[in-house]
Design a protein around this motif. Structure first.
Motif, PDB file in Angstrom:
ATOM      1  N   ALA A 203       0.576  -1.208  -0.247  1.00 37.57           N
ATOM      2  CA  ALA A 203       0.055  -0.435   0.352  1.00 37.57           C
ATOM      3  C   ALA A 203       0.807   1.391   0.473  1.00 37.57           C
ATOM      4  CB  ALA A 203      -1.361  -0.070   1.508  1.00 37.57           C
ATOM      5  N   VAL A 204       1.548   0.994   0.646  1.00 38.79           N
ATOM      6  CA  VAL A 204       2.580   2.513   0.634  1.00 38.79           C
ATOM      7  C   VAL A 204       3.473   2.063  -0.668  1.00 38.79           C
ATOM      8  CG1 VAL A 204       4.892   3.568   2.024  1.00 38.79           C
ATOM      9  CG2 VAL A 204       3.512   2.390   3.606  1.00 38.79           C
ATOM     10  N   ALA A 205       3.994   1.676  -0.652  1.00 41.67           N
ATOM     11  CA  ALA A 205       4.217   1.309  -2.758  1.00 41.67           C
ATOM     12  C   ALA A 205       3.870   2.241  -3.469  1.00 41.67           C
ATOM     13  CB  ALA A 205       5.280  -0.112  -1.991  1.00 41.67           C
ATOM     14  N   ASP A 206       2.602   1.151  -3.682  1.00 36.36           N
ATOM     15  CA  ASP A 206       1.682   2.214  -4.633  1.00 36.36           C
ATOM     16  C   ASP A 206       0.835   3.466  -4.477  1.00 36.36           C
ATOM     17  OD1 ASP A 206       2.111  -0.223  -5.847  1.00 36.36           O
ATOM     18  OD2 ASP A 206       0.038  -1.310  -4.846  1.00 36.36           O
ATOM     19  N   GLY A 207       1.222   3.691  -2.827  1.00 32.81           N
ATOM     20  CA  GLY A 207       0.825   5.446  -2.650  1.00 32.81           C
ATOM     21  C   GLY A 207      -0.800   5.574  -2.226  1.00 32.81           C
ATOM     22  N   ASP A 208      -0.984   3.945  -1.593  1.00 30.63           N
ATOM     23  CA  ASP A 208      -2.073   3.812  -1.211  1.00 30.63           C
ATOM     24  C   ASP A 208      -2.649   4.347  -0.259  1.00 30.63           C
ATOM     25  OD1 ASP A 208      -4.530   3.538  -0.805  1.00 30.63           O
ATOM     26  OD2 ASP A 208      -5.096   1.590  -0.922  1.00 30.63           O
ATOM     27  N   ALA A 209      -2.629   5.557   0.417  1.00 29.67           N
ATOM     28  CA  ALA A 209      -2.325   6.326   2.126  1.00 29.67           C
ATOM     29  C   ALA A 209      -3.915   6.231   2.656  1.00 29.67           C
ATOM     30  CB  ALA A 209      -2.728   7.989   2.349  1.00 29.67           C
ATOM     31  N   GLU A 210      -5.115   5.167   2.280  1.00 29.24           N
ATOM     32  CA  GLU A 210      -5.964   5.261   3.318  1.00 29.24           C
ATOM     33  C   GLU A 210      -6.343   4.031   3.654  1.00 29.24           C
ATOM     34  OE1 GLU A 210      -7.666   7.053   4.554  1.00 29.24           O
ATOM     35  OE2 GLU A 210      -6.444   8.775   3.498  1.00 29.24           O
ATOM     36  N   GLY A 211      -5.789   3.074   2.091  1.00 33.23           N
ATOM     37  CA  GLY A 211      -5.605   1.518   2.319  1.00 33.23           C
ATOM     38  C   GLY A 211      -3.923   1.491   3.181  1.00 33.23           C
ATOM     39  N   ALA A 212      -2.983   1.959   3.618  1.00 32.92           N
ATOM     40  CA  ALA A 212      -1.981   1.394   4.244  1.00 32.92           C
ATOM     41  C   ALA A 212      -2.613   1.763   5.337  1.00 32.92           C
ATOM     42  CB  ALA A 212      -0.803   2.469   3.949  1.00 32.92           C
ATOM     43  N   ALA A 213      -3.143   3.562   5.759  1.00 35.33           N
ATOM     44  CA  ALA A 213      -3.680   3.645   7.012  1.00 35.33           C
ATOM     45  C   ALA A 213      -4.750   2.685   8.134  1.00 35.33           C
ATOM     46  CB  ALA A 213      -4.418   4.842   6.964  1.00 35.33           C
ATOM     47  N   GLU A 214      -5.439   1.892   6.880  1.00 29.46           N
ATOM     48  CA  GLU A 214      -6.508   0.750   7.709  1.00 29.46           C
ATOM     49  C   GLU A 214      -5.858  -0.455   7.922  1.00 29.46           C
ATOM     50  OE1 GLU A 214     -10.292  -0.590   8.612  1.00 29.46           O
ATOM     51  OE2 GLU A 214      -9.461   1.540   8.527  1.00 29.46           O
ATOM     52  N   ILE A 215      -4.935  -0.278   6.775  1.00 25.86           N
ATOM     53  CA  ILE A 215      -4.397  -1.697   7.538  1.00 25.86           C
ATOM     54  C   ILE A 215      -3.443  -1.749   8.718  1.00 25.86           C
ATOM     55  CG2 ILE A 215      -2.451  -3.434   7.239  1.00 25.86           C
ATOM     56  CD1 ILE A 215      -2.664  -2.966   3.725  1.00 25.86           C
ATOM     57  N   VAL A 216      -2.572  -0.739   8.917  1.00 24.61           N
ATOM     58  CA  VAL A 216      -1.999  -0.074  10.167  1.00 24.61           C
ATOM     59  C   VAL A 216      -2.895  -0.168  11.003  1.00 24.61           C
ATOM     60  CG1 VAL A 216      -0.519   1.121  11.625  1.00 24.61           C
ATOM     61  CG2 VAL A 216      -0.217   0.339   9.134  1.00 24.61           C
ATOM     62  N   ARG A 217      -4.523   0.105  11.698  1.00 22.67           N
ATOM     63  CA  ARG A 217      -5.422   0.582  12.330  1.00 22.67           C
ATOM     64  C   ARG A 217      -5.814  -1.022  12.576  1.00 22.67           C
ATOM     65  NH1 ARG A 217     -10.067  -0.094  13.389  1.00 22.67           N
ATOM     66  NH2 ARG A 217     -10.771  -1.146  11.169  1.00 22.67           N
ATOM     67  N   LYS A 218      -6.302  -2.497  11.662  1.00 22.33           N
ATOM     68  CA  LYS A 218      -6.523  -3.474  12.298  1.00 22.33           C
ATOM     69  C   LYS A 218      -5.388  -4.059  13.368  1.00 22.33           C
ATOM     70  CE  LYS A 218      -9.643  -4.088   8.478  1.00 22.33           C
ATOM     71  NZ  LYS A 218     -10.040  -4.838   7.156  1.00 22.33           N
ATOM     72  N   GLU A 219      -3.646  -3.925  12.497  1.00 18.22           N
ATOM     73  CA  GLU A 219      -2.983  -4.783  13.484  1.00 18.22           C
ATOM     74  C   GLU A 219      -2.826  -3.401  14.056  1.00 18.22           C
ATOM     75  OE1 GLU A 219      -0.570  -7.234  12.243  1.00 18.22           O
ATOM     76  OE2 GLU A 219      -2.156  -7.622  11.019  1.00 18.22           O
ATOM     77  N   VAL A 220      -2.418  -2.722  15.037  1.00 12.05           N
ATOM     78  CA  VAL A 220      -2.855  -2.546  16.261  1.00 12.05           C
ATOM     79  C   VAL A 220      -3.482  -2.052  16.961  1.00 12.05           C
ATOM     80  CG1 VAL A 220      -2.110   0.168  17.533  1.00 12.05           C
ATOM     81  CG2 VAL A 220      -0.433  -0.621  14.874  1.00 12.05           C
ATOM     82  N   GLU A 221      -4.492  -2.402  16.421  1.00 15.55           N
ATOM     83  CA  GLU A 221      -5.632  -2.384  17.535  1.00 15.55           C
ATOM     84  C   GLU A 221      -6.679  -3.736  18.680  1.00 15.55           C
ATOM     85  OE1 GLU A 221     -10.241  -1.861  15.185  1.00 15.55           O
ATOM     86  OE2 GLU A 221     -10.002  -0.592  16.254  1.00 15.55           O
ATOM     87  N   ASP A 222      -6.180  -4.122  17.087  1.00 14.90           N
ATOM     88  CA  ASP A 222      -6.492  -5.940  18.102  1.00 14.90           C
ATOM     89  C   ASP A 222      -5.063  -6.626  18.007  1.00 14.90           C
ATOM     90  OD1 ASP A 222      -5.955  -8.337  17.902  1.00 14.90           O
ATOM     91  OD2 ASP A 222      -6.746  -9.068  16.453  1.00 14.90           O
ATOM     92  N   PRO A 223      -4.641  -6.524  19.848  1.00 14.10           N
ATOM     93  CA  PRO A 223      -3.525  -7.234  20.268  1.00 14.10           C
ATOM     94  C   PRO A 223      -2.670  -8.474  19.948  1.00 14.10           C
ATOM     95  CG  PRO A 223      -5.011  -6.423  22.232  1.00 14.10           C
ATOM     96  CD  PRO A 223      -6.271  -6.589  20.230  1.00 14.10           C
ATOM     97  N   PHE A 224      -3.216  -9.152  19.644  1.00 14.23           N
ATOM     98  CA  PHE A 224      -2.941 -10.154  19.619  1.00 14.23           C
ATOM     99  C   PHE A 224      -2.434  -9.946  17.585  1.00 14.23           C
ATOM    100  CE2 PHE A 224      -5.281 -12.060  22.127  1.00 14.23           C
ATOM    101  CZ  PHE A 224      -4.496 -12.680  23.063  1.00 14.23           C
ATOM    102  N   GLY A 225      -2.710  -9.443  16.450  1.00 10.16           N
ATOM    103  CA  GLY A 225      -2.300  -8.897  15.515  1.00 10.16           C
ATOM    104  C   GLY A 225      -0.946  -7.312  15.743  1.00 10.16           C
ATOM    105  N   SER A 226      -0.866  -7.016  16.879  1.00 12.77           N
ATOM    106  CA  SER A 226      -0.020  -5.936  16.807  1.00 12.77           C
ATOM    107  C   SER A 226       1.154  -7.014  17.588  1.00 12.77           C
ATOM    108  CB  SER A 226      -0.229  -5.340  18.848  1.00 12.77           C
ATOM    109  OG  SER A 226      -0.570  -5.935  19.594  1.00 12.77           O
ATOM    110  N   LEU A 227       0.647  -7.924  18.030  1.00 14.57           N
ATOM    111  CA  LEU A 227       2.461  -8.962  18.273  1.00 14.57           C
ATOM    112  C   LEU A 227       3.575  -9.159  16.459  1.00 14.57           C
ATOM    113  CD1 LEU A 227       0.804 -11.754  20.167  1.00 14.57           C
ATOM    114  CD2 LEU A 227       2.736 -10.105  21.196  1.00 14.57           C
ATOM    115  N   GLY A 228       1.736  -8.742  15.606  1.00  7.12           N
ATOM    116  CA  GLY A 228       2.558  -9.577  14.658  1.00  7.12           C
ATOM    117  C   GLY A 228       2.692  -7.811  13.800  1.00  7.12           C
ATOM    118  N   ALA A 229       2.297  -6.830  14.425  1.00  7.09           N
ATOM    119  CA  ALA A 229       2.906  -5.633  14.284  1.00  7.09           C
ATOM    120  C   ALA A 229       3.814  -4.670  14.722  1.00  7.09           C
ATOM    121  CB  ALA A 229       1.340  -4.119  13.885  1.00  7.09           C
ATOM    122  N   GLY A 230       4.503  -5.192  15.463  1.00  6.39           N
ATOM    123  CA  GLY A 230       4.672  -4.257  16.475  1.00  6.39           C
ATOM    124  C   GLY A 230       5.099  -2.751  16.831  1.00  6.39           C
TER     125      GLY A 230
END
Length: 230
Positions: A203-230
């Motif tokens: 998403a970052v490489a493609d310049g998809d600003a809202e897509g990148a933001a949404e993926i990161v939001r989901k990763e950080v929002e979920d504590p178990f996902g955040s284990l992968g998100a760092g």
């Protein structure tokens, strides 16, 4: 309560400590005007320049403030905590709420501002995360994971965001390592959330600003996902 003369050694540090004791111990309450430099120097057995430096240190700690023409006054009886200290004492949930705002916006900016070098750095960080996943060392995996997210923040080209992320890193690192140890999550998937991280890069490489933001939001929002998100 006499201050008492100081022993030879770093005099500024000793003077600062002695004056701090008077303030935090309640001998000089908030609003009190401190004795003048000459008086303090005589009681401590040091020069006025030493007293002046000690007062500057106390001012830096948020305990005293000089008022022009009036003197130096006590404004607090407990030293102000610096930002890293406050973060170390903060609840993990509080840190994650702020992290959400920081990283989501950083991802959005990264997609808009990334350079070829930034994309290359993200690819290298993703490969580093994958390499670390082959190890049983949870700390190494978390470090590689944080490095990936640091590369996303760096691609935003906002030095304030980058500095804030750096300040958060020690707290995040400790929380993620502890959570991995408690859950054993990587036993079921050593390279947890790899697909999500590849999607962030894409998403970052493609310049998809809202897509990148949404993926990161989901990763950080979920504590178990955040284990992968760092």
């Amino acid at each position: 309560m006499p201050l008492g003369e100081l022993r030879p050694s770093p005099l500024v540090e000793q003077a600062t400590a002695r004056l701090r004791e008077q303030i935090t111990g309640g001998h000089w309450p908030v609003g009190t005007r401190l004795p003048g430099e000459t008086t303090l120097a005589k009681e401590l057995g040091v020069g006025r320049s030493t007293v002046r430096e000690a007062l500057r240190a106390l001012a830096g700690a948020g305990l005293v403030r000089a008022r022009q023409g009036a003197g130096v006054f006590v404004i607090a009886t407990e030293p102000a905590e610096d930002w890293p200290t406050r973060l170390r004492r903060a609840a993990v949930n509080d840190v994650y709420e702020v992290r959400m705002a920081l990283e989501v916006h950083a991802a959005r900016l990264a997609a808009r501002r990334r350079t070829d070098d930034d994309v290359a750095a993200l690819r290298a960080a993703l490969e580093g995360r994958r390499a670390a996943s082959a190890s049983d060392d949870d700390t190494a995996f978390v470090d590689a994971d944080i490095a990936f997210h640091a590369a996303v923040v760096a691609a935003a080209h906002n030095p304030v965001l980058a500095d804030l992320f750096t300040e958060f890193t020690p707290v995040l690192r400790t929380g993620l390592v502890d959570l991995l140890a408690l859950t054993g999550l990587r036993a079921h998937g050593p390279n947890h959330a790899d697909d999500a991280h590849e999607a962030i890069l894409r998403a970052v490489a493609d310049g998809d600003a809202e897509g990148a933001a949404e993926i990161v939001r989901k990763e950080v929002e979920d504590p178990f996902g955040s284990l992968g998100a760092g």
